[in-house]
Design a protein around this motif. Structure first.
Motif, short mmCIF file in Angstrom:
data_model
loop_
_atom_site.label_atom_id
_atom_site.label_comp_id
_atom_site.label_asym_id
_atom_site.label_seq_id
_atom_site.Cartn_x
_atom_site.Cartn_y
_atom_site.Cartn_z
N GLY A 116 0.83 -1.20 0.00
CA GLY A 116 0.00 0.00 0.00
C GLY A 116 0.86 1.25 0.00
N GLY A 117 0.22 2.40 -0.13
CA GLY A 117 0.93 3.68 -0.25
C GLY A 117 1.69 4.08 1.00
N VAL A 118 2.43 5.18 0.90
CA VAL A 118 3.24 5.62 2.04
C VAL A 118 2.37 6.15 3.17
CG1 VAL A 118 5.28 6.25 0.71
CG2 VAL A 118 3.49 7.95 1.10
N GLY A 119 2.89 5.97 4.37
CA GLY A 119 2.26 6.56 5.55
C GLY A 119 0.95 5.90 5.96
N LEU A 120 0.73 4.67 5.53
CA LEU A 120 -0.54 4.01 5.86
C LEU A 120 -0.41 2.99 6.99
CD1 LEU A 120 -2.13 3.52 2.30
CD2 LEU A 120 -2.46 5.37 3.95
N ARG A 172 3.61 -1.78 -3.55
CA ARG A 172 2.70 -2.36 -4.54
C ARG A 172 2.72 -3.88 -4.47
NH1 ARG A 172 6.27 0.42 -9.02
NH2 ARG A 172 6.83 1.56 -7.16
N MET A 173 1.84 -4.51 -5.21
CA MET A 173 1.76 -5.97 -5.20
C MET A 173 3.04 -6.57 -5.77
SD MET A 173 -2.06 -7.00 -6.35
CE MET A 173 -2.06 -6.25 -7.97
N PRO A 174 3.38 -7.80 -5.34
CA PRO A 174 4.61 -8.44 -5.82
C PRO A 174 4.73 -8.42 -7.35
CG PRO A 174 3.55 -9.83 -4.16
CD PRO A 174 2.64 -8.65 -4.38
N GLN A 175 3.64 -8.78 -8.03
CA GLN A 175 3.74 -8.88 -9.50
C GLN A 175 3.89 -7.53 -10.18
OE1 GLN A 175 1.40 -10.01 -7.47
NE2 GLN A 175 -0.63 -10.08 -8.39
N GLU A 176 3.70 -6.45 -9.40
CA GLU A 176 3.84 -5.11 -9.99
C GLU A 176 5.21 -4.49 -9.73
OE1 GLU A 176 0.55 -2.97 -8.36
OE2 GLU A 176 -0.81 -3.67 -9.93
N ILE A 177 6.04 -5.18 -8.96
CA ILE A 177 7.37 -4.63 -8.67
C ILE A 177 8.26 -4.86 -9.89
CG2 ILE A 177 9.40 -4.77 -7.17
CD1 ILE A 177 7.49 -5.86 -4.98
N PRO A 178 8.78 -3.78 -10.46
CA PRO A 178 9.55 -3.95 -11.69
C PRO A 178 10.85 -4.72 -11.45
CG PRO A 178 9.68 -1.68 -10.92
CD PRO A 178 8.70 -2.38 -10.02
N LYS A 179 11.22 -5.53 -12.40
CA LYS A 179 12.48 -6.27 -12.36
C LYS A 179 12.65 -7.11 -11.09
CE LYS A 179 14.14 -4.37 -16.21
NZ LYS A 179 14.77 -3.05 -16.26
N LEU A 180 11.54 -7.68 -10.64
CA LEU A 180 11.65 -8.61 -9.52
C LEU A 180 11.57 -10.01 -10.12
CD1 LEU A 180 11.73 -8.89 -6.37
CD2 LEU A 180 9.24 -9.05 -6.43
N GLN A 181 12.55 -10.84 -9.78
CA GLN A 181 12.61 -12.18 -10.36
C GLN A 181 11.30 -12.93 -10.13
OE1 GLN A 181 15.96 -14.12 -8.57
NE2 GLN A 181 17.45 -12.66 -9.40
N GLU A 182 10.91 -13.67 -11.16
CA GLU A 182 9.65 -14.39 -11.14
C GLU A 182 9.54 -15.33 -9.94
OE1 GLU A 182 7.23 -13.41 -13.02
OE2 GLU A 182 6.02 -14.88 -11.90
N ARG A 183 10.65 -15.97 -9.61
CA ARG A 183 10.58 -16.93 -8.49
C ARG A 183 10.33 -16.24 -7.16
NH1 ARG A 183 16.93 -18.85 -8.25
NH2 ARG A 183 17.81 -16.78 -7.95
#
Ligand code: ADP
Ligand code: MG
Length: 340
Positions: free
Chosen positions: A44-48, A142-153
């Protein structure tokens, strides 16, 4: 050294619609780490309240058993530790430190993006802890699948447990949070004033806390009790312009009053002097154009006028703009000033 802030507890975490799932999951995990939700993943967003809730788990576990091995790091700290370990030939010590824990919390793992070596190491850390039934808690914006360049595994592992989002607090929750903080600081603030602050600051909890500190400091400086009028003054200069902040009718009234050198009370009042009526109508017109408030709401904010008065003002200014260069310029200047 576990880097946990003892102030981040379940006791002082206010539960509301946007965080109740996350809170419930955090409680379960603190009671039975490594069992049900592994990894627990807050996003989630900052400060929440992600960091607060995550550390509340650690604090509760330490409360229940002071010998439990709790480790909290930001993803940057993990990365730095890892790089240091490589540079100083201490990767064995690094692994021992990170794998010999009962719970590992890594905050803001979106910063793992693009860090290949760190992701590789974290993958092994994760597997080791997971296979030994140790708890892992992660946060991200953000959700795991939305993190750029994060390895699939890693993406798939992060989704094994429970990904749960935290959304911004609604008005009631914001009021409850302010009330809790005011009580903790032994501040005497009327409910109406707390509601006013919660209405003005609608972005996140950190901003809410900031506003309250500001109000507190301001009241001390002025040696006055905290009232809505004082809060209004205290927050006036504050930069409320976060990206999603919508202009308020009060913002518009203030700018218009300044621009035409009329008082706020005249602007909202009933005087029929031309030098006041025109600014008043312009302020109503801008409130209609630049905010999403209803006509009745706008009327109400102008000293309790009827919505037909607002309609009349909007029509009037719409006409005058076409024929009067001064009014046209005033409206244009004001729009520019209000939009930045
Ligand atoms: P995030 O990690 O999501 O950016 P934090 O956990 O740092 O947010 O929270 C920001 C501030 O707001 C902290 O001081 C925290 O204690 C406070 N806070 C957030 N949510 C709540 C809540 N539900 N109740 C009480 N305080 C909260
Ligand atoms: Mg945080």
């Amino acid at each position: 050294e576990n880097h946990i802030n003892p102030a981040y507890t379940f006791e002082n975490f206010v539960i509301g619609k946007g965080n109740q799932m996350a809170h419930a999951a955090a409680l379960v995990v603190s009671e039975e780490p490594g069992k049900l939700y592994n990894p627990l993943f807050f996003y989630g967003g900052v400060g929440l309240g992600k960091t607060h809730l995550m550390q509340a788990i650690g604090n509760r576990m330490l409360e229940d058993d002071p010998n439990v091995n709790v480790k909290y790091v930001t993803s940057e700290a993990f990365t730095n530790d890892f790089i240091n370990a490589i540079q100083t030939n201490q990767t064995e010590a690094f692994r021992k430190e990170y794998r010999n824990v009962d719970i590992l919390m890594v905050d803001d793992i979106q910063f793992f993006a693009e860090k290949e070596g760190t992701q590789e190491e974290f993958f092994h850390t994760f597997n080791d802890l997971y296979n030994n039934g140790k708890q892992i808690v992660l946060t991200s914006d953000r959700m795991p699948q939305e993190i750029p360049k994060l390895q699939e595994r890693l993406v798939s592992r992060f989704a094994w447990g429970l990904p749960v989002d935290i959304t911004p607090p609604d008005l009631e929750t914001r009021i409850a949070i302010l009330r809790a903080k005011a009580e903790a600081d032994q501040l005497d603030i009327p409910n109406e004033t707390l509601s006013y602050i919660a209405g003005q600051i609608d972005s996140n909890v950190r901003e809410l806390e900031g506003a309250l500190s500001r109000v507190q400091a301001y009241a001390k400086l002025r040696k006055e009790p905290i009232t809505t009028a004082l809060v209004y003054e205290a927050l006036r200069g504050m930069n409320l312009a976060n990206e999603h902040h919508e202009l308020s009718i009060a913002d518009i009234q203030n700018k218009v009053a300044d621009y035409f050198h009329v008082s706020l009370s005249d602007l909202k009042g009933k005087k029929r002097l031309k030098s006041i009526v025109m600014p008043r109508q312009i302020a109503m017109y801008l409130s209609r154009e630049l905010t999403s408030n209803s006509l009745p709401k706008i009327g109400k904010e102008f000293g309790g006028k009827d919505h037909t008065t607002v309609i009349h003002a909007c029509e009037k200014i719409g006409e005058v703009i076409k024929v009067d260069a001064d009014v046209q310029k005033a409206v244009k200047d004001l729009k520019n000033a209000l939009n930045n």
